[in-house]
Design a protein around this motif. Structure first.
Motif, PDB file in Angstrom:
ATOM      1  N   PHE A  58      -4.694  12.436  -3.999  1.00 40.72           N
ATOM      2  CA  PHE A  58      -3.483  11.708  -3.629  1.00 40.72           C
ATOM      3  C   PHE A  58      -3.752  10.209  -3.652  1.00 40.72           C
ATOM      4  N   PHE A  59      -2.748   9.463  -4.121  1.00 36.98           N
ATOM      5  CA  PHE A  59      -2.720   8.020  -3.897  1.00 36.98           C
ATOM      6  C   PHE A  59      -1.382   7.692  -3.258  1.00 36.98           C
ATOM      7  N   VAL A  60      -1.423   7.066  -2.083  1.00 35.69           N
ATOM      8  CA  VAL A  60      -0.206   6.779  -1.326  1.00 35.69           C
ATOM      9  C   VAL A  60      -0.145   5.286  -1.043  1.00 35.69           C
ATOM     10  N   TYR A  61       1.010   4.688  -1.355  1.00 36.43           N
ATOM     11  CA  TYR A  61       1.232   3.257  -1.128  1.00 36.43           C
ATOM     12  C   TYR A  61       2.496   3.112  -0.287  1.00 36.43           C
ATOM     13  N   THR A  62       2.387   2.378   0.831  1.00 42.75           N
ATOM     14  CA  THR A  62       3.520   2.214   1.734  1.00 42.75           C
ATOM     15  C   THR A  62       3.681   0.746   2.095  1.00 42.75           C
ATOM     16  N   ASP A  63       4.923   0.254   2.005  1.00 41.86           N
ATOM     17  CA  ASP A  63       5.267  -1.102   2.418  1.00 41.86           C
ATOM     18  C   ASP A  63       6.443  -1.058   3.382  1.00 41.86           C
ATOM     19  N   ASN A  64       6.452  -1.956   4.350  1.00 43.17           N
ATOM     20  CA  ASN A  64       7.632  -2.209   5.166  1.00 43.17           C
ATOM     21  C   ASN A  64       7.960  -3.688   5.068  1.00 43.17           C
ATOM     22  N   TYR A  65       9.265  -3.994   4.864  1.00 47.75           N
ATOM     23  CA  TYR A  65       9.702  -5.365   4.647  1.00 47.75           C
ATOM     24  C   TYR A  65      10.790  -5.740   5.653  1.00 47.75           C
ATOM     25  N   LEU A  66      10.873  -7.039   5.959  1.00 47.66           N
ATOM     26  CA  LEU A  66      12.029  -7.588   6.643  1.00 47.66           C
ATOM     27  C   LEU A  66      13.101  -7.879   5.591  1.00 47.66           C
ATOM     28  N   PRO A  67      14.354  -7.422   5.786  1.00 49.80           N
ATOM     29  CA  PRO A  67      15.386  -7.657   4.773  1.00 49.80           C
ATOM     30  C   PRO A  67      15.715  -9.142   4.586  1.00 49.80           C
ATOM     31  N   ALA A  68      15.784  -9.903   5.692  1.00 51.06           N
ATOM     32  CA  ALA A  68      16.148 -11.316   5.586  1.00 51.06           C
ATOM     33  C   ALA A  68      15.466 -12.103   6.705  1.00 51.06           C
ATOM     34  N   PRO A  69      14.701 -13.120   6.350  1.00 55.49           N
ATOM     35  CA  PRO A  69      14.297 -13.432   4.969  1.00 55.49           C
ATOM     36  C   PRO A  69      13.348 -12.361   4.444  1.00 55.49           C
ATOM     37  N   PHE A  70      13.480 -12.036   3.168  1.00 49.55           N
ATOM     38  CA  PHE A  70      12.703 -10.944   2.601  1.00 49.55           C
ATOM     39  C   PHE A  70      11.216 -11.265   2.665  1.00 49.55           C
ATOM     40  N   SER A  71      10.474 -10.415   3.407  1.00 49.18           N
ATOM     41  CA  SER A  71       9.035 -10.656   3.547  1.00 49.18           C
ATOM     42  C   SER A  71       8.350  -9.368   3.958  1.00 49.18           C
ATOM     43  N   VAL A  72       7.062  -9.272   3.646  1.00 47.52           N
ATOM     44  CA  VAL A  72       6.291  -8.072   3.962  1.00 47.52           C
ATOM     45  C   VAL A  72       5.983  -8.038   5.450  1.00 47.52           C
ATOM     46  N   ARG A  73       6.201  -6.878   6.076  1.00 50.22           N
ATOM     47  CA  ARG A  73       5.838  -6.693   7.484  1.00 50.22           C
ATOM     48  C   ARG A  73       4.459  -6.048   7.603  1.00 50.22           C
ATOM     49  N   ASN A  74       4.253  -4.946   6.861  1.00 48.01           N
ATOM     50  CA  ASN A  74       2.932  -4.318   6.835  1.00 48.01           C
ATOM     51  C   ASN A  74       2.786  -3.516   5.546  1.00 48.01           C
ATOM     52  N   ARG A  75       1.563  -3.270   5.190  1.00 51.77           N
ATOM     53  CA  ARG A  75       1.275  -2.618   3.901  1.00 51.77           C
ATOM     54  C   ARG A  75       0.064  -1.722   4.073  1.00 51.77           C
ATOM     55  N   ALA A  76       0.092  -0.546   3.416  1.00 48.07           N
ATOM     56  CA  ALA A  76      -1.034   0.388   3.510  1.00 48.07           C
ATOM     57  C   ALA A  76      -1.227   1.092   2.174  1.00 48.07           C
ATOM     58  N   MET A  77      -2.484   1.368   1.833  1.00 47.80           N
ATOM     59  CA  MET A  77      -2.838   2.139   0.641  1.00 47.80           C
ATOM     60  C   MET A  77      -3.899   3.161   1.020  1.00 47.80           C
ATOM     61  N   VAL A  78      -3.743   4.381   0.506  1.00 46.59           N
ATOM     62  CA  VAL A  78      -4.673   5.461   0.807  1.00 46.59           C
ATOM     63  C   VAL A  78      -5.017   6.200  -0.481  1.00 46.59           C
ATOM     64  N   LEU A  79      -6.290   6.460  -0.686  1.00 42.14           N
ATOM     65  CA  LEU A  79      -6.759   7.339  -1.761  1.00 42.14           C
ATOM     66  C   LEU A  79      -7.470   8.506  -1.092  1.00 42.14           C
ATOM     67  N   LYS A  80      -7.024   9.722  -1.366  1.00 45.24           N
ATOM     68  CA  LYS A  80      -7.551  10.891  -0.662  1.00 45.24           C
ATOM     69  C   LYS A  80      -7.849  12.015  -1.648  1.00 45.24           C
ATOM     70  N   TRP A  81      -8.983  12.675  -1.416  1.00 44.48           N
ATOM     71  CA  TRP A  81      -9.416  13.820  -2.234  1.00 44.48           C
ATOM     72  C   TRP A  81      -9.556  15.040  -1.345  1.00 44.48           C
ATOM     73  N   THR A  82      -9.027  16.190  -1.796  1.00 48.50           N
ATOM     74  CA  THR A  82      -9.210  17.457  -1.086  1.00 48.50           C
ATOM     75  C   THR A  82      -9.644  18.525  -2.086  1.00 48.50           C
ATOM     76  N   TYR A  83     -10.386  19.506  -1.586  1.00 44.31           N
ATOM     77  CA  TYR A  83     -10.860  20.594  -2.450  1.00 44.31           C
ATOM     78  C   TYR A  83     -10.837  21.898  -1.662  1.00 44.31           C
ATOM     79  N   TRP A  84     -10.237  22.924  -2.241  1.00 46.67           N
ATOM     80  CA  TRP A  84     -10.190  24.251  -1.623  1.00 46.67           C
ATOM     81  C   TRP A  84     -11.336  25.075  -2.188  1.00 46.67           C
ATOM     82  N   TRP A  85     -12.286  25.402  -1.326  1.00 50.82           N
ATOM     83  CA  TRP A  85     -13.528  26.064  -1.751  1.00 50.82           C
ATOM     84  C   TRP A  85     -13.593  27.427  -1.082  1.00 50.82           C
ATOM     85  N   ASN A  86     -13.513  28.474  -1.878  1.00 51.42           N
ATOM     86  CA  ASN A  86     -13.652  29.845  -1.369  1.00 51.42           C
ATOM     87  C   ASN A  86     -15.122  30.253  -1.364  1.00 51.42           C
ATOM     88  N   LEU A  87     -15.610  30.672  -0.202  1.00 50.14           N
ATOM     89  CA  LEU A  87     -17.003  31.113  -0.104  1.00 50.14           C
ATOM     90  C   LEU A  87     -17.130  32.585  -0.463  1.00 50.14           C
TER      91      LEU A  87
END
Length: 736
Positions: A707-736
């Motif tokens: 997964f790659f997830v990108y999230t932004d929150n902005y103020l509408p006026a004046p338009f500006s970034v409030r907070n920003r996050a990025m995540v890179l995640k790997w998962t694997y299903w391993w049957n024993l």
């Protein structure tokens, strides 16, 4: 208008219990399974089976054929016009199915996307509903749409399917000129069953949008979904299914993330994390789930709403660990009386580890137990907390059950008031509940009766709940009754009960007419009355609602309604949830309103829906609400959608006039059935926020993802970034 004298509230509650008792007698005396004469004899495969959508394996030539499906919609009085044929087989490791879905009308199939767990009503599809214990209540669902996108879920409550459940299985779809063919293999390790039971419940469902026909192998009345296990047939094994054998799965993850808060101009923070989930089959029907340092960063963010309500809003659980057999815990009670709500665990605090046992020891019992440990939060003084939940269900009569739940929230090594600069938290909070769920053998009569009690330090009296409902679902008539009593001191700290200290009664009735011809399939009225009293039986709320709806043979719907509301405010309330100016506690408000709604036919690649509401509001004001949903799909690869909500509220001073917009465009791209890209924007001027969420998912192996997830929150006026996050995640299903 539709007034109810206070003195009638409790006698009517007693009457409801008499009705529930008589309905239980009905359920007891009509206990035979409705479709037990529909039986499919499954045999061991006579050859190896290749999952490719081609009917060339010897095993399929030797398998029995299930055919002669019954029409469920638009009408349930004849055989289906579209031909469907199903074959099943098994070997030591897998359960196999092959379905031939013949075209009723020439032309391309309707497909929404290649994403898993698509919208049932917007796709040509085939589904199998499987009840390994033949208890007509719990099971599994598997299937695909006509483009091969998978759909799987865990079944509960007789017909509900939890699509958040995920497991490993294989499928392939191949399209021909006159049909499409589905072939699938379900490992015995992916489902829960008792190996010595040789008769399972089974049904097959087909939706063909070109002919607007929904059909099933074992007949199902049109007022019920084809997933209704009360109407499943029998899957008869030539010998008991094989044991799944050793069944242990490890699901590790690793992630890297960065976050920056622009509101307070803090520096970026970076996170590297690892954790693991484990699934251990204690028996073929009982599962142990373990998690260490779980992470849910890939879970899609909640859809925002314009909040004009006096009480806390509900947002569903989306985290995978809490979902398998989640109904054992989360479905106890009602939508507004939930003694356990898993989102209370790990909300803004880290989850250290957790364990859960769930499943069916035999046909009559279901059990679940969960323990979760969270960490503390230094800046708020919140202590580390331990959460324990235990639930048991015992089947009674043909499809009913009795359930018990216990919930314990315990603060670890905590001394309230030790730091006077920090908030004070409770040492513990406990809840216990008893519930009876009624379901007749034909599913026409359903109901529930429950009692709950909470235990909190320093509280006694007024800390219990009693509620019940009964419903009759006929082909033309729907009648229901519900009542609730919630004590003013009832305290479910790990639950969702937004309102306390009330008595509620809620009768409703509806009737449907079915014209013999024309474009209208059905139409009819519905009446709903809802009234709240305080615990002294003084009325505080009243709502009367009458609706008239129409459904066409192409499955588009239109309805219109009139309503009357009366509210006595129990607390000071801002009717805009925006200005902070409030109406006085104890003030009374009355208004009338009307509205409409329309949903277009699902067969079109261009779909749309709208609703409207206009009428009075608090303080003799007015409120206009308009919503619209528009969608277009370049099937099966791209789906575009736009959801819009507009509220115009006109009130006297100091509120005056306010306009609230909630706009949410969404783009869903499914490049293959393994590569998914989703992005959506939510503009909410009530919250003064613009949210952007983008998620890329690559399912490189079954149930294993990047997964790659990108999230932004902005103020509408004046338009500006409030907070920003990025995540890179790997998962694997391993049957024993």
């Amino acid at each position: 208008m539709l007034a109810l004298k206070n003195c009638y509230a409790w006698p009517n509650i007693k009457t409801a219990f008499v009705i529930l008792f008589l309905s239980t007698i009905y359920a007891t005396t009509s206990g035979q399974k409705k479709n037990s004469s529909y039986q499919y004899d499954i045999r061991k495969a006579t050859s190896a089976i290749k999952i490719d959508g081609v009917i060339d394996d010897r095993a399929w030539q030797d398998a029995a054929v299930a055919k002669d499906f019954f029409m469920v919609q638009p009408m349930d009085t004849s055989f289906a016009k579209t031909l469907t044929q199903v074959r099943m087989a098994y070997d030591e490791h897998n359960l196999y199915l092959l379905a031939e879905c013949f075209q009723g009308v020439a032309g391309p199939n309707y497909v929404e996307s290649l994403r898993n767990d698509w919208n049932f009503g917007k796709n040509d599809n085939f589904l199998m509903f499987m009840d390994p214990f033949d208890d007509q209540t719990n099971g599994f669902a598997f299937g695909t749409n006509a483009a091969g996108a998978q759909w799987d879920g865990m079944m509960y409550g007789g017909s509900a399917v939890d699509l958040n459940w995920d497991n490993k299985w294989k499928s392939a779809v191949k399209n021909y000129k006159d049909k499409w063919v589905l072939e699938l293999a379900i490992p015995f390790k992916s489902i829960r069953y008792k190996k010595d039971i040789s008769k399972w419940g089974i049904n097959f469902s087909r939706l063909d949008l070109k002919t607007s026909e929904k059909s099933s192998w074992a007949p199902v009345p049109r007022q019920f979904p084809t997933a209704s296990l009360a109407y499943s047939g029998i899957l008869a094994w030539d010998q008991p299914p094989p044991s799944a054998g050793s069944n242990i799965s490890l699901i590790p993850y690793a992630l890297g993330a960065t976050t920056k808060n622009h509101d307070n101009n803090s520096p970026s923070t970076y996170r590297k994390d690892v954790g693991v989930d484990a699934k251990i089959a204690l028996t073929s029907s009982l599962n142990l789930d373990l998690t260490v340092n779980p992470d849910f960063s890939q879970v899609e963010v909640d859809r925002q709403v314009t909040n004009l309500d006096r009480f806390e809003l509900f947002f569903p659980e989306r985290r995978q660990f809490f979902l398998e057999n989640g109904d054992l815990f989360a479905n106890f009670g009602y939508a507004s009386i939930r003694p356990f709500f898993s989102r209370r665990i790990g909300l803004g605090v880290p989850i250290r580890f957790g364990a859960r046992i769930s499943g069916k020891p035999d046909k009559n019992w279901r059990i679940g137990a969960m323990n979760m440990q969270t960490g503390g939060v230094d800046n708020t003084g919140l202590p580390a907390q331990n959460f324990t939940v235990a639930s048991v269900q015992r089947r009674v009569f043909s499809r009913s059950n009795i359930g018990v739940i216990f919930i314990n929230k315990e603060s670890v090594n905590y001394h309230p008031g030790a730091d006077p600069t920090k908030p004070t938290y409770s040492n513990y909070n406990r809840n216990i509940g008893l519930e009876y769920n009624l379901a007749s053998s034909d599913n026409k009569i359903t109901g529930k009766a429950l009692v709950l009690k909470s235990f909190t330090p320093g509280t006694s009296g007024g800390d219990f709940v009693q509620a019940g409902n009964i419903q009759y679902s006929g082909r033309k008539m729907l009648v229901s009754w519900q009542h609730e009593y919630v004590g003013k001191n009832y305290n479910p700290e790990v639950g969702y009960v937004p309102r306390r200290g009330y008595v509620k009664i809620n009768p409703s009735a509806g009737y449907f007419f079915f014209p013999k011809g024309g474009k209208i399939l059905s139409h009819g009225p519905q009446l709903v009355y809802l009234s709240y009293f305080n615990t002294s039986l003084k009325k505080t709320d009243d709502e009367a609602f009458i609706n008239y709806s129409f459904t066409t043979r192409k499955q588009s719907t239109f309805s219109t309604f009139l309503s009357y509301d009366y509210v006595e405010l129990l607390q000071a309330f801002d009717p805009t949830n925006f200005t902070k100016d409030t109406l006085a506690r104890g003030s009374t408000h009355r208004w009338n309103a009307w509205g409409t709604s329309f949903v277009s036919k699902p067969q079109s690649v261009f779909t749309y829906a709208f609703s409207s509401r206009y009428g009075g509001y608090y303080a003799k004001g007015t409120r206009l609400n308009l919503t619209a949903d528009i969608g277009y799909r370049f099937q099966p690869y791209v789906s575009l959608a736009l959801s819009t909500s507009y509220n115009n509220i006109d009130l006297p001073k100091p509120w005056n006039q306010h306009t609230f917009w909630l706009v949410g465009p969404r783009v869903d791209v499914t490049m293959t059935n393994k590569l998914f890209f989703t992005t959506f924007v939510q503009y909410n001027n009530q919250q003064n926020n613009i949210n952007l969420n983008t998620r890329f998912q690559w399912r490189y192996k079954p149930a294993s993802d990047i997964f790659f997830v990108y999230t932004d929150n902005y103020l509408p006026a004046p338009f500006s970034v409030r907070n920003r996050a990025m995540v890179l995640k790997w998962t694997y299903w391993w049957n024993l």
